[in-house]
Write a protein that holds these residues in place. Structure first.
Motif, short mmCIF file in Angstrom:
data_model
loop_
_atom_site.label_atom_id
_atom_site.label_comp_id
_atom_site.label_asym_id
_atom_site.label_seq_id
_atom_site.Cartn_x
_atom_site.Cartn_y
_atom_site.Cartn_z
N GLY A 56 0.74 -1.15 -0.06
CA GLY A 56 -0.10 0.00 -0.09
C GLY A 56 0.96 0.98 -0.02
N PHE A 57 1.82 1.45 0.81
CA PHE A 57 2.70 2.44 1.00
C PHE A 57 3.56 2.62 -0.26
CE2 PHE A 57 1.12 3.94 4.57
CZ PHE A 57 1.28 3.18 5.64
N VAL A 58 4.08 1.56 -1.07
CA VAL A 58 5.18 1.70 -1.61
C VAL A 58 4.24 2.21 -3.45
CG1 VAL A 58 6.46 0.33 -3.60
CG2 VAL A 58 6.74 -0.08 -1.36
N HIS A 59 3.01 1.62 -3.42
CA HIS A 59 2.06 1.99 -4.36
C HIS A 59 1.60 3.53 -4.27
CE1 HIS A 59 0.42 -2.07 -5.58
NE2 HIS A 59 1.48 -1.78 -6.14
N LEU A 60 1.23 3.87 -2.99
CA LEU A 60 1.29 5.56 -2.74
C LEU A 60 2.33 6.38 -3.23
CD1 LEU A 60 -0.37 7.84 -1.30
CD2 LEU A 60 0.71 6.97 0.81
N GLY A 61 3.49 5.62 -2.81
CA GLY A 61 4.78 6.48 -3.17
C GLY A 61 5.01 6.63 -4.68
N ALA A 62 4.58 5.34 -5.67
CA ALA A 62 4.82 5.48 -6.77
C ALA A 62 3.79 6.45 -7.33
CB ALA A 62 4.51 3.80 -7.31
#
Lengths: 163, 183
Positions: A87-93
């Protein structure tokens, strides 16, 4: 504290939304601002309109970058089997692609507007205009690359314990 | 001293219906705002230019239609999302799939709404310049229309992403048995 809490998709979808909406801000600004310059140019030299549509096309490409990243990220968000890490990696991307698209679209709009106004008076500035627009466009491309790299690292993330 | 705000607890305790309802409301509200804003920008230019060149008024209605289309996109997505709002009793509501649906509709609605808002404003500004250029020289209209078409694809992208986001989200369904709040 679990590895796959039920609120993890909130952050993943926030990434999808920010990729699409922020790059659309840049693309819309670029289209509108350059379009104003092109319409003004058309009143004086209508034969130059086709070549001066380049800033508008490049602003559209920024929106396509946002679309590509949104589609890729939203394909990776599965119900029930989604870790907070992803979830957080997708938010960053999504933020990476969106913010850079916003910057690139803003630059393309301002450069396109001023350059097409100069193109009416002096036709030799065309090559310089295209070069500057390419450099502005590439900012959005950098965001796309980083977003794609982050997305692939989210694929190999934590596995959820089976419910 | 001070209060601790637990983000995870807030996200888990808020009803998925709150997220879904807010998303649908923002979707249609922001889309219509974008359409209206575009129409006001374009319409005032068409009518102003039409004082001296009445011939532009009928042909430039196409710019108004481009702006209207983003409102239609908002209505379509609003209807598609509303179909997922089935009633589930409170004690059977808080399942991972229902959370997923709630968040998907919330962020999908924001995406579609904001993309349509920006598309409407961009098409409005471009349509306004197209009307003024048309008043100066009738041959320019079709060429400036190309810029409007590039502007309107952004609303379409928002629609695509909005539909993809809820692709895996099912309707709100009741849990098999009474589940306690996951805290």
């Amino acid at each position: 504290m679990s590895v796959c809490p039920p609120y993890a998709p909130f952050f993943g979808f926030a990434g999808v939304a920010s990729a699409m909406t922020l790059s659309t801000v840049g693309a819309a600004f670029g289209t509108a601002k350059a379009g104003i310059g092109i319409a003004g140019l058309g009143a004086f030299k209508p034969e130059l309109i086709m070549k001066s549509l380049i800033p508008v096309v490049m602003a559209g490409i920024i929106a396509v970058y946002g679309l590509v990243v949104s589609v890729l990220i939203s394909g990776g968000i599965k119900p029930g089997d989604y870790s907070l890490f992803s979830g957080f990696v997708h938010l960053g991307a999504g933020l990476a692609c969106g913010m850079t698209g916003l910057a690139a679209g803003y630059a393309i709009g301002l450069v396109g507007d001023s350059c097409v106004r100069a193109y009416v008076r002096e036709q030799k500035v065309f090559v310089g205009m295209v070069l500057i627009l390419i450099f502005a466009e590439v900012l959005g491309l950098y965001g796309l690359i980083v977003a794609l790299i982050m997305n692939t690292s989210a694929i190999g993330g934590d596995k959820c314990p089976s419910q | 001293s001070g209060e601790a705000f637990n983000v995870g607890r807030f996200l888990e305790e808020t009803s998925p219906y709150a997220w879904a309802g807010t998303g649908i409301g923002l979707c249609i509200g922001l889309s219509v705002l974008g359409a209206g804003w575009g129409i006001l920008v374009t319409g005032s230019s068409i009518l102003g230019g039409g004082v001296r060149s009445p011939r532009i008024t009928t042909k430039n209605l196409i710019s108004i239609i481009f702006c209207e289309v983003v409102a239609i996109y908002g209505v379509i997505i609003g209807i598609v999302y509303s179909a997922k709002l089935q009633h589930v009793p409170e004690n059977l509501l808080y399942t991972p799939h229902n959370y997923y649906t709630g968040y998907a509709i919330f962020w999908g609605g924001i995406t579609v709404g904001i993309c349509n808002l920006l598309c409407g404003i961009a098409v409005g500004i471009t349509g306004s310049t197209a009307a003024i250029a048309d008043a100066a020289d009738p041959n320019l209209f079709v060429k400036i229309l190309i810029v409007e078409v590039f502007g309107s694809i952004m609303g379409l992208f928002g629609l695509i992403v909005g539909l993809l986001m809820v692709g895996a989200a099912g309707d709100f369904t009741a849990a098999a048995s009474v589940s306690p709040h996951v805290l």
